[in-house]
Design a protein around this motif. Structure first.
Motif, PDB file in Angstrom:
ATOM      1  N   GLU A   1       0.829  -1.206   0.000  1.00 60.46           N
ATOM      2  CA  GLU A   1       0.000   0.000   0.000  1.00 60.46           C
ATOM      3  C   GLU A   1       0.866   1.259   0.000  1.00 60.46           C
ATOM      4  OE1 GLU A   1      -2.900  -0.279  -0.715  1.00 60.46           O
ATOM      5  OE2 GLU A   1      -3.901  -1.947   0.276  1.00 60.46           O
ATOM      6  N   ILE A   2       1.913   1.257   0.828  1.00 56.60           N
ATOM      7  CA  ILE A   2       2.803   2.420   0.906  1.00 56.60           C
ATOM      8  C   ILE A   2       3.512   2.641  -0.425  1.00 56.60           C
ATOM      9  CG2 ILE A   2       4.894   3.330   1.999  1.00 56.60           C
ATOM     10  CD1 ILE A   2       4.003   1.859   4.560  1.00 56.60           C
ATOM     11  N   GLU A   3       3.968   1.559  -1.050  1.00 58.31           N
ATOM     12  CA  GLU A   3       4.678   1.665  -2.324  1.00 58.31           C
ATOM     13  C   GLU A   3       3.774   2.249  -3.413  1.00 58.31           C
ATOM     14  OE1 GLU A   3       8.403   0.689  -4.451  1.00 58.31           O
ATOM     15  OE2 GLU A   3       7.772   1.054  -2.386  1.00 58.31           O
TER      16      GLU A   3
ATOM     17  N   SER B   1       3.313   6.466  -6.901  1.00 58.78           N
ATOM     18  CA  SER B   1       2.337   7.195  -7.720  1.00 58.78           C
ATOM     19  C   SER B   1       2.484   8.703  -7.538  1.00 58.78           C
ATOM     20  CB  SER B   1       0.913   6.756  -7.362  1.00 58.78           C
ATOM     21  OG  SER B   1       0.701   5.399  -7.685  1.00 58.78           O
ATOM     22  N   LEU B   2       2.598   9.153  -6.292  1.00 60.21           N
ATOM     23  CA  LEU B   2       2.770  10.579  -6.031  1.00 60.21           C
ATOM     24  C   LEU B   2       4.099  11.083  -6.594  1.00 60.21           C
ATOM     25  CD1 LEU B   2       1.399  10.826  -2.372  1.00 60.21           C
ATOM     26  CD2 LEU B   2       0.302  11.676  -4.456  1.00 60.21           C
ATOM     27  N   HIS B   3       5.132  10.254  -6.494  1.00 62.01           N
ATOM     28  CA  HIS B   3       6.439  10.634  -7.052  1.00 62.01           C
ATOM     29  C   HIS B   3       6.354  10.791  -8.570  1.00 62.01           C
ATOM     30  CE1 HIS B   3      10.746  10.839  -7.700  1.00 62.01           C
ATOM     31  NE2 HIS B   3      10.647   9.838  -8.567  1.00 62.01           N
ATOM     32  N   LYS B   4       5.663   9.877  -9.232  1.00 61.78           N
ATOM     33  CA  LYS B   4       5.516   9.957 -10.690  1.00 61.78           C
ATOM     34  C   LYS B   4       4.739  11.208 -11.098  1.00 61.78           C
ATOM     35  CE  LYS B   4       5.823   5.037 -11.899  1.00 61.78           C
ATOM     36  NZ  LYS B   4       6.850   5.187 -12.958  1.00 61.78           N
ATOM     37  N   MET B   5       3.702  11.538 -10.337  1.00 63.92           N
ATOM     38  CA  MET B   5       2.939  12.747 -10.642  1.00 63.92           C
ATOM     39  C   MET B   5       3.806  13.988 -10.465  1.00 63.92           C
ATOM     40  SD  MET B   5      -0.928  12.168  -9.196  1.00 63.92           S
ATOM     41  CE  MET B   5      -0.581  11.047  -7.861  1.00 63.92           C
ATOM     42  N   GLY B   6       4.559  14.019  -9.364  1.00 63.96           N
ATOM     43  CA  GLY B   6       5.429  15.160  -9.115  1.00 63.96           C
ATOM     44  C   GLY B   6       6.482  15.320 -10.193  1.00 63.96           C
ATOM     45  N   SER B   7       7.067  14.206 -10.633  1.00 66.10           N
ATOM     46  CA  SER B   7       8.098  14.254 -11.677  1.00 66.10           C
ATOM     47  C   SER B   7       7.512  14.701 -13.011  1.00 66.10           C
ATOM     48  CB  SER B   7       8.744  12.870 -11.834  1.00 66.10           C
ATOM     49  OG  SER B   7       9.386  12.480 -10.640  1.00 66.10           O
ATOM     50  N   PHE B   8       6.312  14.217 -13.317  1.00 70.18           N
ATOM     51  CA  PHE B   8       5.674  14.547 -14.592  1.00 70.18           C
ATOM     52  C   PHE B   8       5.394  16.045 -14.704  1.00 70.18           C
ATOM     53  CE2 PHE B   8       1.855  15.131 -17.227  1.00 70.18           C
ATOM     54  CZ  PHE B   8       2.280  14.542 -18.415  1.00 70.18           C
ATOM     55  N   TYR B   9       4.952  16.640 -13.590  1.00 69.95           N
ATOM     56  CA  TYR B   9       4.578  18.058 -13.623  1.00 69.95           C
ATOM     57  C   TYR B   9       5.718  18.991 -13.206  1.00 69.95           C
ATOM     58  CZ  TYR B   9      -0.297  16.883 -14.477  1.00 69.95           C
ATOM     59  OH  TYR B   9      -1.467  16.436 -15.044  1.00 69.95           O
ATOM     60  N   ALA B  10       6.880  18.425 -12.873  1.00 66.63           N
ATOM     61  CA  ALA B  10       8.000  19.255 -12.423  1.00 66.63           C
ATOM     62  C   ALA B  10       8.443  20.245 -13.496  1.00 66.63           C
ATOM     63  CB  ALA B  10       9.174  18.369 -12.014  1.00 66.63           C
ATOM     64  N   ASP B  11       8.360  19.833 -14.756  1.00 70.29           N
ATOM     65  CA  ASP B  11       8.794  20.691 -15.863  1.00 70.29           C
ATOM     66  C   ASP B  11       7.632  21.458 -16.486  1.00 70.29           C
ATOM     67  OD1 ASP B  11      11.413  19.784 -15.558  1.00 70.29           O
ATOM     68  OD2 ASP B  11      11.038  18.038 -16.840  1.00 70.29           O
TER      69      ASP B  11
ATOM     70  N   CYS C   1      -8.492   6.588  -5.968  1.00 68.32           N
ATOM     71  CA  CYS C   1      -7.730   5.394  -5.566  1.00 68.32           C
ATOM     72  C   CYS C   1      -7.854   5.110  -4.070  1.00 68.32           C
ATOM     73  CB  CYS C   1      -6.261   5.552  -5.960  1.00 68.32           C
ATOM     74  SG  CYS C   1      -5.999   5.604  -7.747  1.00 68.32           S
ATOM     75  N   GLU C   2      -8.749   5.832  -3.405  1.00 65.31           N
ATOM     76  CA  GLU C   2      -9.064   5.589  -1.992  1.00 65.31           C
ATOM     77  C   GLU C   2      -7.803   5.527  -1.129  1.00 65.31           C
ATOM     78  OE1 GLU C   2     -11.472   1.996  -2.369  1.00 65.31           O
ATOM     79  OE2 GLU C   2     -13.268   3.248  -2.212  1.00 65.31           O
ATOM     80  N   VAL C   3      -6.986   6.560  -1.268  1.00 69.05           N
ATOM     81  CA  VAL C   3      -5.718   6.598  -0.540  1.00 69.05           C
ATOM     82  C   VAL C   3      -5.934   6.557   0.972  1.00 69.05           C
ATOM     83  CG1 VAL C   3      -3.717   8.051  -0.010  1.00 69.05           C
ATOM     84  CG2 VAL C   3      -4.412   7.699  -2.382  1.00 69.05           C
ATOM     85  N   THR C   4      -6.969   7.242   1.461  1.00 63.99           N
ATOM     86  CA  THR C   4      -7.202   7.237   2.911  1.00 63.99           C
ATOM     87  C   THR C   4      -7.535   5.837   3.409  1.00 63.99           C
ATOM     88  OG1 THR C   4      -9.500   7.921   2.509  1.00 63.99           O
ATOM     89  CG2 THR C   4      -7.917   9.643   3.061  1.00 63.99           C
TER      90      THR C   4
ATOM     91  N   ALA D   1      -5.440   3.738   6.051  1.00 62.16           N
ATOM     92  CA  ALA D   1      -6.134   3.215   7.231  1.00 62.16           C
ATOM     93  C   ALA D   1      -5.844   1.725   7.398  1.00 62.16           C
ATOM     94  CB  ALA D   1      -7.637   3.449   7.105  1.00 62.16           C
ATOM     95  N   ARG D   2      -5.722   1.014   6.275  1.00 63.70           N
ATOM     96  CA  ARG D   2      -5.389  -0.415   6.344  1.00 63.70           C
ATOM     97  C   ARG D   2      -3.983  -0.610   6.914  1.00 63.70           C
ATOM     98  NH1 ARG D   2      -5.889  -5.488   5.206  1.00 63.70           N
ATOM     99  NH2 ARG D   2      -4.312  -6.678   4.072  1.00 63.70           N
ATOM    100  N   VAL D   3      -3.036   0.217   6.479  1.00 62.48           N
ATOM    101  CA  VAL D   3      -1.675   0.133   7.016  1.00 62.48           C
ATOM    102  C   VAL D   3      -1.690   0.401   8.517  1.00 62.48           C
ATOM    103  CG1 VAL D   3       0.634   1.153   6.958  1.00 62.48           C
ATOM    104  CG2 VAL D   3      -0.614   0.772   4.822  1.00 62.48           C
ATOM    105  N   ARG D   4      -2.450   1.421   8.920  1.00 64.42           N
ATOM    106  CA  ARG D   4      -2.548   1.745  10.346  1.00 64.42           C
ATOM    107  C   ARG D   4      -3.113   0.566  11.134  1.00 64.42           C
ATOM    108  NH1 ARG D   4      -6.533   6.439  11.538  1.00 64.42           N
ATOM    109  NH2 ARG D   4      -7.953   4.825  10.806  1.00 64.42           N
ATOM    110  N   THR D   5      -4.134  -0.093  10.585  1.00 66.98           N
ATOM    111  CA  THR D   5      -4.735  -1.237  11.270  1.00 66.98           C
ATOM    112  C   THR D   5      -3.746  -2.387  11.398  1.00 66.98           C
ATOM    113  OG1 THR D   5      -6.946  -0.655  10.475  1.00 66.98           O
ATOM    114  CG2 THR D   5      -6.603  -2.929  11.182  1.00 66.98           C
ATOM    115  N   ILE D   6      -2.999  -2.653  10.323  1.00 61.67           N
ATOM    116  CA  ILE D   6      -2.013  -3.737  10.347  1.00 61.67           C
ATOM    117  C   ILE D   6      -1.013  -3.535  11.477  1.00 61.67           C
ATOM    118  CG2 ILE D   6      -0.043  -4.722   9.092  1.00 61.67           C
ATOM    119  CD1 ILE D   6      -1.643  -4.307   6.504  1.00 61.67           C
TER     120      ILE D   6
END
Length: 210
Positions: A21-23, A28-38, A57-60, A64-69
């Protein structure tokens, strides 16, 4: 901290599920940031795409699943301060809030607390944050504002059958000195057998689906 909470053990499967989930979120956020960096002129589009990603993508829910684990391995025994080790450690977190929250301080009476589970409580200086899951497995963040006191009679994971409000209560009279001009309510959460599992004294609450 309780001795048994100084070291917790996750199974390999649990650790891999959390990492998955973390990956997904991080890359995904890194790819978005890189795409719009220029593309400095596409700030609004970047913000919209990021928001759409979080919502669609129901990030929350993933977080929440990671927190529960992680959290379900902790012993949630309550200390003298009515908090467990996790709640105590998270006490000083400063959460995002709108620039003006005054209009959300009162209860609109539209939210039903029937047949759900109190997943987590986090106490702050003047707020109590409750993560609540209803019978449709929808998760909500309930924020009690201008918190005066709360008294938990059961551990996290308690099932709630109903919640009722009291303008005055023995609990409030015994534990705090309340300004008679202050609009204060005691929110009593009841289990299926009618026992109170949580009592919160505050000026009101707001609800946000997460």
């Amino acid at each position: 901290m309780l001795e048994k909470n100084k070291e917790i053990i996750l199974t390999g499967e649990e650790a891999l599920e959390a990492l998955k989930e973390i990956e997904f979120i991080l890359i995904s956020l890194h790819k978005m940031g890189s795409f719009y960096a220029d593309k400095p002129g596409a700030v609004e589009e970047y913000r919209r795409i990021t928001t759409d990603f979080i919502d669609n993508c129901e990030v929350t829910k993933r977080l929440a699943r990671v927190r529960t684990i992680i959290s379900h391995h902790f012993d949630d025994s309550i200390g003298d301060d009515d908090m467990d080790d996790m709640e105590r450690h998270l006490l000083d977190l400063k959460f995002w809030k709108p620039a003006s929250t005054e209009k959300t301080h009162s209860n609109t009476g539209k939210f039903s607390f029937s047949d759900g589970v109190i997943d987590q409580l986090t106490a702050k200086r003047d707020e109590l944050l409750m993560v609540f899951t209803d019978q449709q497995e929808q998760t909500f963040l309930i924020t009690f504002h201008k918190l005066i006191s709360f008294h938990r009679l059961s551990s996290a994971g308690s099932k709630v059958c109903d919640m009722h409000e009291e303008k005055t209560s023995t609990l409030s009279q015994e534990n705090v000195c309340i300004d008679p001009n202050e609009a204060i309510t005691t929110y009593c959460f009841k289990s299926g057998n009618g026992e109170t599992v949580l009592a919160v004294i505050a000026s009101g609450y707001s609800v946000e689906r997460i």
